[in-house]
Design an enzyme around this catalytic site. Structure first.
Site, PDB file in Angstrom:
ATOM      1  N   SER A 221      11.349 -84.912 -11.324  1.00 50.66           N
ATOM      2  CA  SER A 221      12.400 -85.395 -10.427  1.00 50.66           C
ATOM      3  C   SER A 221      11.759 -86.259  -9.353  1.00 50.66           C
ATOM      4  O   SER A 221      10.547 -86.468  -9.343  1.00 50.66           O
ATOM      5  CB  SER A 221      13.116 -84.210  -9.774  1.00 50.66           C
ATOM      6  OG  SER A 221      12.261 -83.635  -8.800  1.00 50.66           O
ATOM      7  N   LYS A 222      12.589 -86.710  -8.444  1.00 54.56           N
ATOM      8  CA  LYS A 222      12.100 -87.575  -7.353  1.00 54.56           C
ATOM      9  C   LYS A 222      10.974 -86.926  -6.547  1.00 54.56           C
ATOM     10  O   LYS A 222      10.107 -87.605  -6.029  1.00 54.56           O
ATOM     11  CB  LYS A 222      13.259 -87.903  -6.396  1.00 54.56           C
ATOM     12  CG  LYS A 222      14.199 -88.946  -6.956  1.00 54.56           C
ATOM     13  CD  LYS A 222      14.842 -89.724  -5.802  1.00 54.56           C
ATOM     14  CE  LYS A 222      15.674 -90.869  -6.312  1.00 54.56           C
ATOM     15  NZ  LYS A 222      17.059 -90.487  -6.579  1.00 54.56           N
ATOM     16  N   ARG A 223      11.027 -85.611  -6.468  1.00 55.14           N
ATOM     17  CA  ARG A 223       9.995 -84.888  -5.712  1.00 55.14           C
ATOM     18  C   ARG A 223       8.597 -85.202  -6.240  1.00 55.14           C
ATOM     19  O   ARG A 223       7.611 -85.101  -5.529  1.00 55.14           O
ATOM     20  CB  ARG A 223      10.185 -83.372  -5.845  1.00 55.14           C
ATOM     21  CG  ARG A 223      11.333 -82.791  -5.066  1.00 55.14           C
ATOM     22  CD  ARG A 223      11.376 -81.287  -5.275  1.00 55.14           C
ATOM     23  NE  ARG A 223      11.523 -80.925  -6.684  1.00 55.14           N
ATOM     24  CZ  ARG A 223      10.577 -80.358  -7.422  1.00 55.14           C
ATOM     25  NH1 ARG A 223       9.407 -80.067  -6.892  1.00 55.14           N
ATOM     26  NH2 ARG A 223      10.803 -80.061  -8.681  1.00 55.14           N
ATOM     27  N   HIS A 224       8.520 -85.542  -7.510  1.00 56.77           N
ATOM     28  CA  HIS A 224       7.208 -85.771  -8.122  1.00 56.77           C
ATOM     29  C   HIS A 224       6.663 -87.174  -7.859  1.00 56.77           C
ATOM     30  O   HIS A 224       5.615 -87.536  -8.381  1.00 56.77           O
ATOM     31  CB  HIS A 224       7.278 -85.524  -9.624  1.00 56.77           C
ATOM     32  CG  HIS A 224       7.521 -84.090  -9.960  1.00 56.77           C
ATOM     33  ND1 HIS A 224       8.753 -83.604 -10.293  1.00 56.77           N
ATOM     34  CD2 HIS A 224       6.679 -83.031  -9.992  1.00 56.77           C
ATOM     35  CE1 HIS A 224       8.660 -82.308 -10.531  1.00 56.77           C
ATOM     36  NE2 HIS A 224       7.424 -81.939 -10.345  1.00 56.77           N
ATOM     37  N   GLY A 225       7.379 -87.958  -7.090  1.00 56.29           N
ATOM     38  CA  GLY A 225       6.855 -89.294  -6.787  1.00 56.29           C
ATOM     39  C   GLY A 225       7.692 -90.372  -7.441  1.00 56.29           C
ATOM     40  O   GLY A 225       8.908 -90.228  -7.587  1.00 56.29           O
TER      41      GLY A 225
END
Ligand code: GLU
Length: 451
Positions: A221-225
């Site tokens: 997800s976006k959390r991963h960059g």
């Protein structure tokens, strides 16, 4: 699959964002399946969500596909026999199909919306090419939170079709043989099969791709960059590397081959060999794949890939002959994991200011400075620009050091710093030779290393 084995597959993005990694992965596997089977790759824009869909997102998705080299045979801009390829352009088709279900009593109107009556007592079984056999009782295909049967919305009260309905109408209408998409749609498949059945249509084959996880084993997800493919482009990943890396998420050509191009992937690809095991998006692996592709590029292509990054760094690239810059990158000998990194590592071939910003020559004692002046002075006097060659420079420096009882390092290290401002560089004499005599003289003079 059609009788001749040629697949008709489709990538069906909703234009509500840029082409992200998951979408690119799905598009890539569809493309590979189509190209391997000599079939057809369709691009269908699922833009029934009026509020969130925009032409700009549609364009960036298409640009992202083009960057990865995923060309489609039918779709927007290309046309084709089963168009239109934008759902928003075929709204009345959905209404007509919904009407036939209302007439046959399998759907009903409630206000402005149309609902599909979920039948009970049926078994929905399908053989997913990747996930294997999946069997669900029809009353479990669509349920409310309390477990009771929930009729499926076909047309919303604003008149637009739902995803589950439009996808069935389109996959049937476009003669799609194999639906290849993310595993997040596995749970929608039984609902879609019920609609196929109600309409008396054959179901296509289904292949759900494995989930993609971040390094922490949580769903990517976006959390991963970075999520959009263009962010990877900006970071300095080559399209062939991103292609190669995405292809490895859930598939491998076998024999431990990890680095390959699109032609090889097309030849070897088998949808049935894709694994359902979640695939981990590992940046270190992407770096490795990218570095291998950078190394394997021919000098001209590598130069063209690096050039925009040098420009972005503010260098006057046009001032240099292309051959000089190509050779500079060849000298870099596989250094740099990304095009951006390689552009930075090689900056001193284009600009002396960056060298000055990194090196001051404060480390040189007066005694060593005398040595440098003597050695470099003689070297500059001895070799004309035409004779300024790596081997000759090295032979000279070795001889001079021998005669004067100085270690080669005493000479080579300051030379490396004066030319590159870096501790690590390609062979210092090769670097000096490429930079050229006059430029070397100017750089050495700046640091007071010549008389
Ligand atoms: N528009 C859907 C999505 O982007 C397509 C899913 C499908 O391929 O059926 O998730």
């Amino acid at each position: 699959m059609s009788k001749n084995g040629k697949m008709r597959v489709r990538f069906a993005p909703s234009p509500t964002g840029a082409l992200h990694i998951g979408g690119a992965h799905t598009a890539l596997f569809n493309w590979l399946a189509a190209r391997h089977s000599g079939g057809t790759f369709i691009l269908r824009i699922e833009d029934t969500d009026n509020e969130r869909s925009t032409p700009e997102y549609e364009q960036t998705i298409m640009d992202g596909m083009a960057w990865l080299g995923l060309d489609w045979d039918e779709g927007p801009k290309k046309g084709g026999p089963k168009g239109p390829y934008r759902q928003s352009e075929k709204m009345c088709e959905y209404t007509e199909i919904a009407d036939t279900l209302i007439k046959s009593g399998q759907a009903y109107r409630d206000g402005d919306a149309v609902f599909f009556r979920v039948p009970t007592g049926e078994q929905i079984t399908f053989d997913d090419i990747i996930y294997g056999e999946i069997s669900v009782a029809s009353e479990k295909a669509s349920v409310n939170t309390d477990g009771t049967v929930k009729d499926i919305v076909l047309i919303k009260s604003d008149g637009t079709p739902t995803y589950n309905f439009a996808v069935v109408a389109d996959d049937h209408g476009m003669d799609v043989t194999t639906v290849i998409r993310g595993e997040d749609h596995l749970a929608n498949t039984p609902k879609q099969i019920l609609i196929y059945r109600a309409l008396g249509w054959d179901t296509p084959n289904f292949a759900h791709l494995p989930m993609i996880l971040g390094a922490d084993k949580k769903k990517l997800s976006k959390r991963h960059g970075a999520t959009s493919v263009f962010e990877y482009k900006d970071m300095g990943y080559l399209p062939e590397s991103v292609f190669n890396f995405l292809a490895l998420l859930g598939w491998t050509p076998g024999n431990d081959v990890e680095i390959f191009d699109r032609f090889f992937a097309v030849e070897k690809f088998e949808l049935s060999k894709v694994t359902k095991k979640p695939a981990v998006f590992d940046m270190k692996k992407l770096d490795f794949v990218n570095q291998e592709h950078l190394k394997a590029m021919d000098p001209r292509a590598r130069y063209e890939a690096i050039e925009p990054f040098w420009r972005e760094m503010g260098f006057d690239v046009g001032k240099f002959p292309a051959a000089y810059l190509e050779n500079a990158l060849v000298l870099m000998g596989g250094r740099g994991k990304t095009t951006r990194e390689l552009a930075e590592f090689s900056d001193y071939f284009l600009d002396f200011d960056v060298v000055k910003s990194r090196y001051t020559a404060n480390d040189i004692t007066p005694e060593r400075r005398e040595n440098l002046k003597n050695c470099f002075g003689e070297m500059l006097w001895k070799f004309s620009p035409d004779n300024w060659e790596a081997e000759k420079l090295e032979d000279f420096a070795r001889g001079w050091c021998d005669t004067n009882g100085v270690s080669l390092k005493e000479i080579a290290m300051p030379l490396r710093f004066a030319l590159s401002g870096r501790k690590v560089s390609p062979g210092v004499f090769e670097m000096a030779a490429l930079i050229g005599r006059d430029e070397c003289r100017d750089r050495l003079a700046h640091f007071g290393f010549v008389g």
